[in-house]
Motif scaffolding. Structure first.
Motif, short mmCIF file in Angstrom:
data_model
loop_
_atom_site.label_atom_id
_atom_site.label_comp_id
_atom_site.label_asym_id
_atom_site.label_seq_id
_atom_site.Cartn_x
_atom_site.Cartn_y
_atom_site.Cartn_z
N CYS A 117 0.90 -1.24 -0.05
CA CYS A 117 -0.07 0.05 0.11
C CYS A 117 1.00 1.10 0.24
CB CYS A 117 -1.13 0.08 1.26
SG CYS A 117 -2.46 -1.18 1.27
N ARG A 118 2.09 1.33 0.91
CA ARG A 118 2.70 2.43 0.74
C ARG A 118 3.42 2.83 -0.24
NH1 ARG A 118 4.53 1.10 5.40
NH2 ARG A 118 6.17 -0.13 4.74
N SER A 119 3.85 1.49 -1.17
CA SER A 119 4.60 1.73 -2.33
C SER A 119 3.71 2.11 -3.55
CB SER A 119 5.05 0.34 -2.76
OG SER A 119 6.28 -0.04 -1.96
N VAL A 120 2.42 1.68 -3.56
CA VAL A 120 1.26 2.18 -4.51
C VAL A 120 1.05 3.51 -4.14
CG1 VAL A 120 -1.16 1.89 -5.21
CG2 VAL A 120 0.40 -0.17 -4.68
N LYS A 121 0.90 3.84 -3.00
CA LYS A 121 0.69 5.42 -2.87
C LYS A 121 1.68 6.20 -3.17
CE LYS A 121 -0.69 8.56 1.04
NZ LYS A 121 -1.19 8.92 2.35
N GLU A 122 2.83 5.96 -3.10
CA GLU A 122 4.33 6.70 -3.83
C GLU A 122 4.12 6.72 -4.95
OE1 GLU A 122 7.62 5.22 -1.97
OE2 GLU A 122 6.98 5.52 0.08
N ILE A 123 3.74 5.62 -5.52
CA ILE A 123 3.96 5.53 -7.11
C ILE A 123 2.67 6.35 -7.74
CG2 ILE A 123 3.49 3.83 -9.27
CD1 ILE A 123 5.09 1.86 -7.65
N LEU A 124 1.59 6.34 -7.20
CA LEU A 124 0.32 6.85 -7.84
C LEU A 124 0.48 8.33 -7.54
CD1 LEU A 124 -2.65 4.77 -6.92
CD2 LEU A 124 -1.52 4.94 -9.05
N ALA A 125 1.07 8.96 -6.47
CA ALA A 125 1.34 10.21 -6.26
C ALA A 125 2.23 10.69 -7.45
CB ALA A 125 1.98 10.55 -4.94
N LYS A 126 3.07 9.92 -7.82
CA LYS A 126 4.41 10.45 -8.87
C LYS A 126 3.51 10.54 -10.32
CE LYS A 126 7.82 7.64 -7.49
NZ LYS A 126 8.95 6.75 -8.01
#
Length: 131
Positions: A117-126
């Motif tokens: 979830c943390r990785s997905v959140k970072e990627i989607l923010a980018k």
């Protein structure tokens, strides 16, 4: 609405990634394909909306991640879609090769749901700030 295409031959991995994406943002629409061939066909015939980002596994039957990236980058309508490699591979060579093919990110399938979830959140923010 944000559209994401998940390309992975493992049903459990597709499901887990979808759950993580919806944990980050429940309004995101996720389309799925079991391999690169199915995904490419679906994109070309507009079976699903043009995605804002593609999560792509590397090791799949029919058309693997490398082959899919090569085909995607040749297509004038689809070449600009950001692609995040989502794989079990931890090989530096795989990450370098996929970045050379235009992958925007390389995510090794995490062992914990919170990490995913943390990785997905970072990627989607980018990705969503660049689209």
């Amino acid at each position: 609405m944000t559209h994401i295409l998940i390309i992975d031959d493992d049903e459990d991995d597709r499901e887990l990634l979808t759950i993580a994406i919806h944990e980050v943002d429940p309004s995101i629409h996720c389309a799925m394909a079991r391999n690169g061939e199915e995904a490419l066909h679906g994109l070309k015939v507009m079976e699903f909306p043009k995605p804002h980002v593609i999560f792509l596994d590397l090791n799949m039957p029919r058309l693997n991640g490398d082959q899919f990236m090569n085909e995607l980058r040749k297509d004038r309508e689809l070449h600009d879609i950001p692609v995040v490699i989502y794989t079990t591979s931890k090989l530096k060579e795989d990450a370098e090769k996929m970045r050379a093919l235009g992958a925007s990110d390389f995510l090794t399938k995490p062992t914990s749901f919170n990490e995913l979830c943390r990785s997905v959140k970072e990627i989607l923010a980018k990705v969503t700030t660049h689209s």
